[in-house]
Design an enzyme around this catalytic site. Structure first.
Site, PDB file in Angstrom:
ATOM      1  N   GLU A 180       2.282  -1.657  -5.465  1.00  0.00           N
ATOM      2  CA  GLU A 180       2.797  -1.341  -4.126  1.00  0.00           C
ATOM      3  C   GLU A 180       3.518   0.006  -4.137  1.00  0.00           C
ATOM      4  OE1 GLU A 180       6.797  -1.777  -2.078  1.00  0.00           O
ATOM      5  OE2 GLU A 180       6.160  -3.785  -2.731  1.00  0.00           O
ATOM      6  N   HIS A 181       4.336   0.247  -5.147  1.00  0.00           N
ATOM      7  CA  HIS A 181       5.031   1.529  -5.269  1.00  0.00           C
ATOM      8  C   HIS A 181       4.041   2.677  -5.482  1.00  0.00           C
ATOM      9  CE1 HIS A 181       9.518   0.772  -5.978  1.00  0.00           C
ATOM     10  NE2 HIS A 181       9.025  -0.365  -5.528  1.00  0.00           N
ATOM     11  N   GLU A 231      15.417  -0.454 -10.537  1.00  0.00           N
ATOM     12  CA  GLU A 231      15.462  -1.488  -9.501  1.00  0.00           C
ATOM     13  C   GLU A 231      15.713  -2.863 -10.128  1.00  0.00           C
ATOM     14  OE1 GLU A 231      12.756  -3.056  -5.698  1.00  0.00           O
ATOM     15  OE2 GLU A 231      11.957  -1.559  -7.101  1.00  0.00           O
TER      16      GLU A 231
END
Length: 413
Positions: free
Chosen positions: A49-50, A126
């Site tokens: 996704e990133h 993260e």
């Protein structure tokens, strides 16, 4: 104003035309998330996704950002346990451009080794930030306890070790497997015409590969279990609960009412007793999560360590009392209106409606009209509610997790 078209290659295109909106929210969804990962690939759905934002064969990451800013739009993405979504919110006049960009990012992302290593550092940070959030950690502890031996119980972000070892080849193989035409949905809600949106999609859809990968199975804890983990933080976090109901079970509407009466609303029993009357915790309530073939139900609190014992005892007593004595007609009526009101308010957002389009298609292969949901909620009777409560509120079957400055031998229940 709801329309659905399934293209020849299996891609599903869904729209909800809202002519009174100026904007449109467009989402390109993959029917995959952390539940389809393995020990080796844990966190790969989120990593991909990133990477989809980090440049394509014709656009750099900066180009993507500048394009969105240049049309006054907003683009983002999120990864869940079962689904991954990339979406754009733009004026209706820019719908074709946003659609083209979403397909470009999925079909032509470069996965540049340089960008990959740079983004790996971002995701590792993260994960470290997540480890500084005990509120999230205790929920993952609980998920792992209930959904043992299944990746539904693993963190969506993955772990430091797994993310550190993911390769470019791993990502390309995963993308090829799960981002196939039959496994994708593109949907739009807002100022959009269905036939026009289908035309935008047809320009790119033929480049998608075919294939329908299977979802992983889930193993659920059958006997209750407790887990206590020490963490040096100011508050202590606690979850009591059990497996809930899947999306396919119509009793989920009844369980939503139980959830509202028990702890998910400001007038609920646990919120009023634990927070308002006793002042034991700022963060207290119940939760109900429903997935394709399973779910979670329970209560959650974050409090000072000195209050933990009383919160557990009071909450357990409220759950048992509600199971044996049922709820009042006033509570039932208030919970129904609260649930219907929440749904109605969510429909005022084009983004919320777009998400609803995709989730309804994934779970039911159709859009369930709000009127049908209102009817399901209104059909909940005290008899149905008390029947479900007799099983779902059996505190003797609840598993539990505690995270914070407590000793490992702390007895939860």
């Amino acid at each position: 104003m709801y329309n659905k078209t399934i293209l020849d290659n299996g891609l599903t295109v869904i729209t909800e035309e809202l002519p009174f909106f100026q904007s449109v929210s467009i989402g390109l969804w993959a029917d995959t998330g952390s539940r389809n990962e393995t020990d080796k690939t844990s966190g790969i759905s989120h990593f991909i996704e990133h990477m989809l934002f980090k440049g394509t064969s014709t656009r750099t990451a900066s180009d993507i950002a500048e394009l969105m800013d240049g049309i006054g739009g907003h683009m983002n993405a999120f990864t869940e346990k079962e689904h991954t979504c990339m979406y754009a919110r733009v004026l209706g006049t820019h719908a074709e451009m946003a659609t083209e960009l979403l397909f470009d990012m999925v079909l032509n992302s470069a996965f540049s080794p340089t960008e990959l290593e740079r983004e790996r550092k971002v995701i590792l940070d993260e994960i470290r930030m997540y480890e500084d959030s005990p509120e999230d950690m205790v929920m993952d502890m609980f998920s792992s306890l209930i959904w043992r031996d299944s990746f539904l119980g693993r963190p969506v972000l993955g772990t430091l070790d797994s993310v550190s070892s993911l390769s470019r080849d791993d990502m390309l193989e995963y993308l090829s497997r799960y981002y196939s035409a039959e496994n994708l949905i593109i949907c739009a809600a807002g100022n959009i015409k269905h036939d026009e949106f289908v035309k935008y999609t047809l320009k790119h859809a033929d480049l998608l590969k075919r294939g329908v990968p299977k979802k992983s199975s889930v193993t659920v804890l059958k006997d209750k279990e407790s887990q206590v983990k020490f963490k040096d933080c100011e508050q202590v976090y606690m979850v009591l609960g059990r497996e809930g109901l899947p999306q396919s079970d119509d009793r989920k509407y009844t369980l939503s009412v139980i959830d509202s009466v028990l702890g998910s609303s400001m007038s609920s029993r646990i919120f009023q007793e634990v927070r308002e009357k006793r002042g034991l915790a700022y963060n207290i309530g119940s939760f109900f999560t429903s997935l394709s073939d399973t779910g979670l139900f329970g209560i959650f609190s974050g409090s000072s360590p000195d209050s933990l014992r009383e919160i557990i005892d009071v909450s357990a007593d409220i759950i048992s009392t509600m199971r044996h004595d049922g709820i009042s007609t006033e509570e039932l009526a208030r919970a129904k209106e609260q649930l219907k009101g929440s749904l109605a308010l969510s429909l005022e957002s084009a983004l919320g409606r777009m998400i609803r389009l995709a989730k309804s298609e994934f779970y039911y292969n159709r859009l369930i009209p709000p009127e049908e949901i209102f009817e399901k909620i209104d059909s909940v009777t005290l008899e149905r509610l008390n029947e479900l409560a007799s099983s779902i509120l059996d505190i003797d079957l609840y598993s539990s997790c505690v995270l914070g400055p407590v000793s490992a031998d702390f007895k939860i229940l």
